[in-house]
Design an enzyme around this catalytic site. Structure first.
Site, mmCIF file in Angstrom:
data_model
loop_
_atom_site.group_PDB
_atom_site.id
_atom_site.type_symbol
_atom_site.label_atom_id
_atom_site.label_comp_id
_atom_site.label_asym_id
_atom_site.label_seq_id
_atom_site.Cartn_x
_atom_site.Cartn_y
_atom_site.Cartn_z
ATOM 1 N N HIS A 146 8.872 12.556 9.453
ATOM 2 C CA HIS A 146 9.732 11.406 9.135
ATOM 3 C C HIS A 146 11.161 11.652 9.615
ATOM 4 C CE1 HIS A 146 6.419 10.465 6.208
ATOM 5 N NE2 HIS A 146 6.639 9.266 6.732
ATOM 6 N N HIS A 186 12.952 1.700 9.190
ATOM 7 C CA HIS A 186 11.975 1.621 8.094
ATOM 8 C C HIS A 186 11.834 2.911 7.292
ATOM 9 C CE1 HIS A 186 9.342 3.808 10.831
ATOM 10 N NE2 HIS A 186 8.497 3.992 9.821
ATOM 11 N N ASP A 187 12.303 4.038 7.824
ATOM 12 C CA ASP A 187 12.189 5.319 7.099
ATOM 13 C C ASP A 187 13.526 6.045 6.988
ATOM 14 O OD1 ASP A 187 9.573 5.598 6.152
ATOM 15 O OD2 ASP A 187 8.811 6.293 8.088
ATOM 16 N N ASP A 296 3.755 1.494 12.343
ATOM 17 C CA ASP A 296 4.062 2.644 11.488
ATOM 18 C C ASP A 296 2.941 3.673 11.478
ATOM 19 O OD1 ASP A 296 5.524 4.187 9.689
ATOM 20 O OD2 ASP A 296 4.729 3.142 7.939
#
Length: 420
Positions: A146, A186-187, A296
């Site tokens: 991530h 998104h992360d 994703d």
């Protein structure tokens, strides 16, 4: 630094000063790890401020991307790669090396230009670049998975999906900008541990979001904080920026894997009833959510040499969490026990129960385009290779090899099996 950050008000303070996470560089320090032995001290680590990064940003000192320090040969190769950014075999790892770790910033600048978003929304290039740098810097480079390279990979996949004919003909500039921004951010500020870990360590984020989509809510709020801090959209009407913020939240929250069945059931219903009306903004937004969910988790649908790297990275992140839980006498989370959960077994389960159902429906939506067929082909081929590795691991275990690792001979065999 800590007091000064806490004294700030508004969204910036909420994003920078109040949402700290474990820094694995600290936990991997042998001196420190020898001193820590209780759950209480884990909680104290979880409450450390990322104060240096925060205070630097709050003073307005935004790190500049070092793309321009690269050798001209590297820049030329990076530019050449960008000319093929819509190809599914795009190697984001190579691109990140060619841009000196600035893959996300470079990719976003290119895509915003290609899609005409800079002109359409009258965006200031300096402000836009500064915002992209803020997003990239807010990812934790020490996370094996991530990190900003994952964000760039998801953004490149989203670009591919936005070009699918079934969707592309209906998309507005707002849809495209939302899709790319949500993919990129998104992360952001992902701690490298999952939601159950935050809940069982009683992290304040878990309390704040009442144990529901904890990380996704944080990613969204962090993104809004950066948007407001950068003033990228300050020239747009307030109602427009508010709508953008809410839609970004809806997209990012859709990436919560716990909501997988909810989205699959709804997608299946739409496809079975043939009632998707992409002229309708609500239906377009739903398909953007599905596209982001696909982007994703698209790693198993990439070519083997890329897919395998992502698989190893995500499992390394799982194992780090498991080691952390074991060290502090917490129950080891599912998939995080390196002694029991092997990379092949984790990947086969992930592909079977999460990835395949979603991508089969996506292919049904797109009308089995070349891209969708290509992704499903890679998915099935990669799953077969993981099954082969799992079988070899079991055979190896029966020969008193309990390492659970892929041997060099197995890797060589696998590479020889890879088709062009």
């Amino acid at each position: 630094g800590d007091a000064r950050v806490r004294g700030q008000t508004g969204v910036v303070s909420e994003r920078r000063g109040s949402y700290p996470f474990i820094d694995f560089r600290l936990l991997n320090n042998t001196t420190l790890s020898g001193e820590i032995g209780t759950k209480k001290k884990v909680k104290r680590l979880l409450s450390f401020q990322r104060y240096f990064h925060a205070s630097r940003l709050l003073r307005g000192i935004v790190p500049q991307a070092s793309l321009y320090l690269l050798d001209e040969d590297y820049l030329g190769q990076a530019r050449h790669m960008l000319s093929k950014v819509g190809m599914w075999d795009f190697d984001i790892f190579l691109f990140d090396r060619l841009t000196n770790g600035n893959s996300l910033v470079t990719l976003l600048c290119h895509l915003f230009n290609v899609h005409g978003l800079i002109h359409h929304f009258q965006l200031d290039m300096v402000t836009l670049h500064r915002f992209f740098v803020m997003v990239q810097e807010d990812y934790h480079s020490q996370n094996p998975y991530h990190n900003a390279v994952h964000a760039a990979d998801v953004t490149q996949a989203m670009h591919c999906y936005l070009r699918e004919p079934k969707l592309a003909s209906f998309l507005t500039p707002s849809d495209i900008m939302l899709g790319l921004l949500a993919a990129a951010a998104h992360d952001v500020d992902h701690p490298g541990v999952n939601q159950p870990f935050l809940i069982k360590t009683k992290h304040h984020l878990a309390s704040l979001y009442q144990n529901v989509s904890v990380l996704e809510n944080h990613h969204w709020r962090s993104t809004i904080g950066m948007l407001r801090e950068s003033r990228l959209l300050a020239h747009l009407p307030k109602e427009v920026t508010q709508d953008i913020e809410q839609q970004l939240g809806s997209l990012i929250l859709a990436t919560d894997i716990n909501r997988q069945n909810e989205f699959l059931i709804r997608l299946k219903s739409h496809l079975d009833n043939q009632d998707l009306r992409l002229e309708d903004a609500q239906d377009r937004h739903f398909m953007l959510q599905i596209a982001l969910k696909c982007a994703d988790i698209c790693n198993p649908c990439r070519v083997w040499n890329l897919s395998k790297q992502w698989s190893e990275r995500v499992c390394e992140e799982f194992y780090r969490q498991g080691d952390l839980e074991q060290k502090f006498e917490l129950e080891i989370s599912p998939l995080c026990n390196q002694q029991k959960d092997t990379v092949p077994s984790i990947q086969i389960g992930f592909m079977t129960y999460i990835v395949e159902p979603l991508f089969e429906r996506w292919a049904q939506f797109t009308g089995n385009t070349p891209l969708s067929e290509n992704m499903l082909t890679h998915l099935r081929r990669n799953k077969a290779k993981w099954r082969s590795l799992l079988h070899k691991q079991h055979s190896s275990s029966r020969s008193n090899d309990h390492s659970g690792q892929v041997t060099s001979s197995q890797e060589q065999t696998l590479n020889e099996e890879e088709t062009p």
